[in-house]
Design a protein around this motif. Structure first.
Motif, PDB file in Angstrom:
ATOM      1  N   VAL A  31       0.861  -1.184   0.000  1.00  0.00           N
ATOM      2  CA  VAL A  31       0.000   0.000   0.000  1.00  0.00           C
ATOM      3  C   VAL A  31       0.899   1.236   0.000  1.00  0.00           C
ATOM      4  CG1 VAL A  31      -1.929  -1.119   1.160  1.00  0.00           C
ATOM      5  CG2 VAL A  31      -0.179   0.024   2.526  1.00  0.00           C
ATOM      6  N   LEU A  32       0.428   2.282  -0.642  1.00  0.00           N
ATOM      7  CA  LEU A  32       1.163   3.536  -0.723  1.00  0.00           C
ATOM      8  C   LEU A  32       0.328   4.655  -0.135  1.00  0.00           C
ATOM      9  CD1 LEU A  32       2.563   3.326  -4.382  1.00  0.00           C
ATOM     10  CD2 LEU A  32       3.741   2.708  -2.250  1.00  0.00           C
ATOM     11  N   GLY A 123       3.232  -2.438  -7.947  1.00  0.00           N
ATOM     12  CA  GLY A 123       2.270  -3.529  -7.812  1.00  0.00           C
ATOM     13  C   GLY A 123       1.400  -3.374  -6.592  1.00  0.00           C
ATOM     14  N   ALA A 124       1.074  -2.118  -6.241  1.00  0.00           N
ATOM     15  CA  ALA A 124       0.322  -1.836  -5.022  1.00  0.00           C
ATOM     16  C   ALA A 124      -1.141  -2.228  -5.165  1.00  0.00           C
ATOM     17  CB  ALA A 124       0.424  -0.357  -4.661  1.00  0.00           C
ATOM     18  N   ALA A 125      -1.712  -2.662  -4.054  1.00  0.00           N
ATOM     19  CA  ALA A 125      -3.137  -2.997  -4.030  1.00  0.00           C
ATOM     20  C   ALA A 125      -3.988  -1.773  -3.750  1.00  0.00           C
ATOM     21  CB  ALA A 125      -3.414  -4.062  -2.978  1.00  0.00           C
ATOM     22  N   ALA A 126      -3.399  -0.758  -3.086  1.00  0.00           N
ATOM     23  CA  ALA A 126      -4.179   0.415  -2.714  1.00  0.00           C
ATOM     24  C   ALA A 126      -3.271   1.621  -2.520  1.00  0.00           C
ATOM     25  CB  ALA A 126      -4.972   0.156  -1.431  1.00  0.00           C
ATOM     26  N   VAL A 127      -3.847   2.785  -2.757  1.00  0.00           N
ATOM     27  CA  VAL A 127      -3.212   4.066  -2.445  1.00  0.00           C
ATOM     28  C   VAL A 127      -4.116   4.784  -1.465  1.00  0.00           C
ATOM     29  CG1 VAL A 127      -2.521   6.318  -3.330  1.00  0.00           C
ATOM     30  CG2 VAL A 127      -2.022   4.251  -4.651  1.00  0.00           C
ATOM     31  N   LEU A 128      -3.539   5.285  -0.378  1.00  0.00           N
ATOM     32  CA  LEU A 128      -4.302   5.991   0.653  1.00  0.00           C
ATOM     33  C   LEU A 128      -4.021   7.477   0.548  1.00  0.00           C
ATOM     34  CD1 LEU A 128      -3.793   3.008   1.707  1.00  0.00           C
ATOM     35  CD2 LEU A 128      -4.098   3.940   4.004  1.00  0.00           C
ATOM     36  N   LEU A 162      -8.512   3.633  -8.458  1.00  0.00           N
ATOM     37  CA  LEU A 162      -7.515   4.544  -9.014  1.00  0.00           C
ATOM     38  C   LEU A 162      -7.025   4.055 -10.361  1.00  0.00           C
ATOM     39  CD1 LEU A 162      -5.605   7.012  -8.649  1.00  0.00           C
ATOM     40  CD2 LEU A 162      -4.006   5.458  -7.519  1.00  0.00           C
ATOM     41  N   ALA A 163      -6.825   2.754 -10.472  1.00  0.00           N
ATOM     42  CA  ALA A 163      -6.382   2.091 -11.697  1.00  0.00           C
ATOM     43  C   ALA A 163      -6.859   0.647 -11.607  1.00  0.00           C
ATOM     44  CB  ALA A 163      -4.856   2.162 -11.826  1.00  0.00           C
ATOM     45  N   PRO A 164      -6.870  -0.089 -12.705  1.00  0.00           N
ATOM     46  CA  PRO A 164      -7.299  -1.489 -12.628  1.00  0.00           C
ATOM     47  C   PRO A 164      -6.533  -2.262 -11.548  1.00  0.00           C
ATOM     48  CG  PRO A 164      -7.081  -0.817 -14.921  1.00  0.00           C
ATOM     49  CD  PRO A 164      -6.551   0.320 -14.092  1.00  0.00           C
ATOM     50  N   GLY A 165      -7.277  -2.785 -10.585  1.00  0.00           N
ATOM     51  CA  GLY A 165      -6.664  -3.547  -9.520  1.00  0.00           C
ATOM     52  C   GLY A 165      -6.064  -2.728  -8.403  1.00  0.00           C
ATOM     53  N   VAL A 166      -6.212  -1.393  -8.467  1.00  0.00           N
ATOM     54  CA  VAL A 166      -5.647  -0.513  -7.443  1.00  0.00           C
ATOM     55  C   VAL A 166      -6.768   0.315  -6.836  1.00  0.00           C
ATOM     56  CG1 VAL A 166      -3.985   1.294  -6.888  1.00  0.00           C
ATOM     57  CG2 VAL A 166      -3.479  -0.355  -8.714  1.00  0.00           C
ATOM     58  N   ALA A 167      -6.988   0.148  -5.531  1.00  0.00           N
ATOM     59  CA  ALA A 167      -8.031   0.915  -4.843  1.00  0.00           C
ATOM     60  C   ALA A 167      -7.477   2.256  -4.392  1.00  0.00           C
ATOM     61  CB  ALA A 167      -8.543   0.135  -3.638  1.00  0.00           C
ATOM     62  N   LEU A 168      -8.332   3.288  -4.442  1.00  0.00           N
ATOM     63  CA  LEU A 168      -8.014   4.593  -3.862  1.00  0.00           C
ATOM     64  C   LEU A 168      -8.817   4.707  -2.581  1.00  0.00           C
ATOM     65  CD1 LEU A 168      -6.580   7.348  -4.179  1.00  0.00           C
ATOM     66  CD2 LEU A 168      -8.666   8.179  -5.282  1.00  0.00           C
ATOM     67  N   LEU A 169      -8.138   4.750  -1.448  1.00  0.00           N
ATOM     68  CA  LEU A 169      -8.794   4.732  -0.141  1.00  0.00           C
ATOM     69  C   LEU A 169      -8.638   6.078   0.551  1.00  0.00           C
ATOM     70  CD1 LEU A 169      -7.556   1.244   1.135  1.00  0.00           C
ATOM     71  CD2 LEU A 169      -9.634   1.767  -0.153  1.00  0.00           C
TER      72      LEU A 169
END
Length: 336
Positions: A31-32, A123-128, A162-169
């Motif tokens: 996660v970033l 290869g992040a799953a999510a960006v906070l 945010l992007a395919p496979g990447v959640a924006l939290l």
């Protein structure tokens, strides 16, 4: 018997919010945190550095140097340094900000572009990101002032793509800005105060420093919380509408030559709110254009108030009634 020092309430609140947001992410995922260096994102980074490893996650931060202010490089490096001290893998990315849509919109687009690229590379799953309840209230008021309808009054989603496979939290949407400042103070972190946040040429700053305080003074406390609740309720309504549209649209839409067509009878049978949403969705999905309310209502008259009127020119397309169908077609280029 020794007693552990009690955890500061603000730190506990931020950590709890981040813990809830990270729940459900696969163990071992990355996660970033989008880190500006301000109190909101710095408190978020500290909580993520604490909660991420406990959840079996790798955590990093991305700081964007927009280069719009003197000393921006030092600010970005200072934020990254604090993130690294917290245990995050910290990077700084410098961008050139264009001018499309005004300085705020251009900077935002550049920032989210960097976050998207960084998430993809890692290869992040999510960006906070560190938007708070105060940011949500400001967003709702700005949307209300624009008269842009329920869509803009929904504010910001707690979770989106945010992007395919990447959640924006956005874990902090339930917390006030004063909580993030208190958390930074308790953790002895030094947030950066963006001077742009005091410039009244920006509408958001005027809402923050002038409009919301007047509303609180005249109508009583709790205005920001009420605006945030309104956003949440409208988002629930919108999600219900979207489900109804998804169930309806497959049965009433057909591809037409150079475009798409919708059953007039089916549109007429639906409530106005659903009918107008279908019209906007068709144009947005097929022609990648947004209709204003006035344009949407003009198209709807082809369904509800048909008297033989001709085609309607719209952004990126043309609408016309042909028998029992409402056709949307791309404009025909003149012969050259």
């Amino acid at each position: 018997m020794t007693h552990r020092p009690s955890l500061d309430p603000a730190v506990a609140d931020v950590r709890r919010a981040v813990r809830d947001a990270l729940a459900g992410l696969p163990e071992g995922a990355t996660v970033l945190v989008g880190l500006s260096g301000g109190a909101d994102s710095l408190a978020l980074a500290a909580a993520t550095a604490f909660e991420g490893p406990k959840a079996g996650l790798r955590a990093g931060s991305v700081t964007v140097d927009h280069g719009l202010q003197e000393g921006s490089t030092e600010v970005a490096e200072g934020a990254a340094s604090q993130a690294a001290a917290l245990g995050l893998d910290a990077i700084v990315v410098t961008v050139d900000v264009g001018g499309a849509g005004g300085p705020e919109a251009a900077a935002r687009d550049a920032r989210y572009g960097v976050l998207k690229d960084a998430a993809t590379d890692a290869g992040a799953a999510a960006v906070l990101v560190g938007h708070t309840l105060d940011d949500q209230a400001e967003t709702v008021l700005l949307g209300l002032a624009r008269g842009a309808g329920a869509g803009s009054l929904q504010g910001m989603a707690a979770s989106s793509e945010l992007a395919p496979g990447v959640a924006l939290l956005r874990p902090l949407l339930g917390l006030r800005r004063e909580t993030t400042r208190a958390a930074c103070a308790a953790l002895q972190l030094e947030p950066w105060d963006d001077p742009h946040n005091s410039e009244h040429r920006y509408a958001r700053v005027r809402v923050r420093e002038r409009v919301l305080p007047v509303l609180e003074a005249e109508l009583g406390p709790g205005i920001a919380e009420a605006l945030a609740r309104t956003a949440a309720q409208l988002r629930e309504d919108a999600e219900a509408f979207d489900e109804m549209i998804d169930e309806t649209i497959e049965d009433i839409v057909e591809h037409a030559e150079a475009g798409i067509s919708v059953s007039v009878a089916a549109l007429a049978a639906n409530p106005a709110a659903l009918r107008n949403r279908i019209i906007r969705l068709v144009v947005a999905s097929e022609f990648h254009q947004s209709l204003s309310r006035a344009q949407t209502l003009e198209v709807a008259r082809l369904v509800t108030d048909w008297s033989g009127q001709g085609p309607i020119d719209l952004p990126g397309c043309r609408a016309r009634r042909v028998g029992g169908r409402l056709e949307f077609t791309a404009p025909v280029a003149p012969p050259g």
